[in-house]
Design an enzyme around this catalytic site. Structure first.
Site, PDB file in Angstrom:
ATOM      1  N   GLU A 266      -1.298  -7.942   0.731  1.00 21.32           N
ATOM      2  CA  GLU A 266      -1.204  -6.474   0.742  1.00 21.32           C
ATOM      3  C   GLU A 266      -0.565  -5.980  -0.544  1.00 21.32           C
ATOM      4  OE1 GLU A 266      -1.378  -3.676   3.283  1.00 21.32           O
ATOM      5  OE2 GLU A 266      -0.470  -4.617   5.036  1.00 21.32           O
ATOM      6  N   ASP A 267      -0.892  -4.765  -0.932  1.00 20.51           N
ATOM      7  CA  ASP A 267      -0.201  -4.154  -2.077  1.00 20.51           C
ATOM      8  C   ASP A 267       1.241  -3.822  -1.703  1.00 20.51           C
ATOM      9  OD1 ASP A 267      -0.948  -2.136  -0.280  1.00 20.51           O
ATOM     10  OD2 ASP A 267      -1.855  -0.836  -1.787  1.00 20.51           O
TER      11      ASP A 267
ATOM     12  N   ASP B  62       4.599  -0.736   4.061  1.00 22.34           N
ATOM     13  CA  ASP B  62       5.260   0.563   4.157  1.00 22.34           C
ATOM     14  C   ASP B  62       5.653   0.764   5.627  1.00 22.34           C
ATOM     15  OD1 ASP B  62       6.066   3.137   3.239  1.00 22.34           O
ATOM     16  OD2 ASP B  62       4.147   3.989   3.793  1.00 22.34           O
TER      17      ASP B  62
ATOM     18  N   PHE C  73       7.477   6.988  -3.723  1.00 17.38           N
ATOM     19  CA  PHE C  73       6.030   6.836  -3.797  1.00 17.38           C
ATOM     20  C   PHE C  73       5.668   6.233  -5.147  1.00 17.38           C
ATOM     21  CE2 PHE C  73       1.564   7.739  -4.043  1.00 17.38           C
ATOM     22  CZ  PHE C  73       1.155   7.475  -2.752  1.00 17.38           C
TER      23      PHE C  73
ATOM     24  N   ARG D   4      -4.600   3.456 -10.294  1.00 16.89           N
ATOM     25  CA  ARG D   4      -4.632   2.049  -9.874  1.00 16.89           C
ATOM     26  C   ARG D   4      -4.574   1.101 -11.068  1.00 16.89           C
ATOM     27  NH1 ARG D   4      -5.924   1.709  -4.365  1.00 16.89           N
ATOM     28  NH2 ARG D   4      -7.422   3.237  -3.610  1.00 16.89           N
TER      29      ARG D   4
END
Ligand code: IMP
Length: 180
Positions: free
Chosen positions: A101-102, A105, A154, A167
């Site tokens: 996963e990036d 969260d 964020f 990105r």
């Protein structure tokens, strides 16, 4: 060359630090699965850069696959729903699966995917994430291989987007002001 210069972006993790950390995480995976094959499953689209770099630093037989999901409903409560947009190409039964996963969260995405993957009987199932924001967790998910733990900010870059932008930044940057 993509750079973080421009309004509203502040570098949080530089590309050199990301490279070092990805090598170190890959080293741990290589040691933990010594003599075995690993199967990396990248969650599109955010994990694609991390997976590409991680896979090339793992010194084991390695295969890759991708899965895509969408979240809907209120992300602020744990009943937020996740649904699959693209399933895996290959069966994972009997494989050492690492979900890549990036960012972890709320944990809703990883929680949903781990549930689905577990039903498919992998030999082992673990989670690698470039970033972890534990203070935002709504569902308990533990990352086995974490790049960096960050506060509730964020971030964009190295795969992470805001409205499909940023990105391709090589650094992880904080977006200011935050989008929510
Ligand atoms: P979850 O809340 O753990 O289910 O994370 C779902 C997805 O939200 C992640 O895979 C990211 O794509 C996205 N996301 C969460 N936090 C951030 C952020 O700080 N920047 C960009 N995307 C994020």
């Amino acid at each position: 060359m993509p750079s973080a210069r421009g309004d509203g972006l502040k570098v949080r993790i530089r590309r050199a630090a990301i490279e070092r950390r990805v090598r170190s995480v890959a080293g741990r995976i290589t040691r933990d699965f010594k003599g075995e094959r690993v199967h990396l499953i990248g969650v599109l689209k955010g994990a694609c850069f991390f997976l590409a770099d991680l896979a090339r630093e793992i010194n084991l037989e390695t295969s890759i696959d991708f899965i895509a999901v969408a979240s809907y409903g209120k992300k602020k409560d744990s009943s937020g729903q996740v649904r699959m947009l693209k399933d895996l190409d290959n069966n994972v039964a009997g494989l050492n699966v690492i979900l890549v996963e990036d960012i972890l969260d709320t944990g809703l995405t990883a929680n949903y995917l781990l549930r689905i993957l577990r039903q498919r009987r992998p030999k082992t199932l673990s989670v690698a994430a470039l970033l972890d924001k534990p203070s935002r967790r709504l569902k308990p998910v533990k990352g086995d291989y974490i790049g960096f733990t960050i506060p509730d900010e964020f971030v964009v870059g190295y795969g992470l987007d805001y409205a499909e932008r940023y990105r391709n930044l090589k650094d992880v940057c904080v977006l200011q002001p935050p989008p929510r």
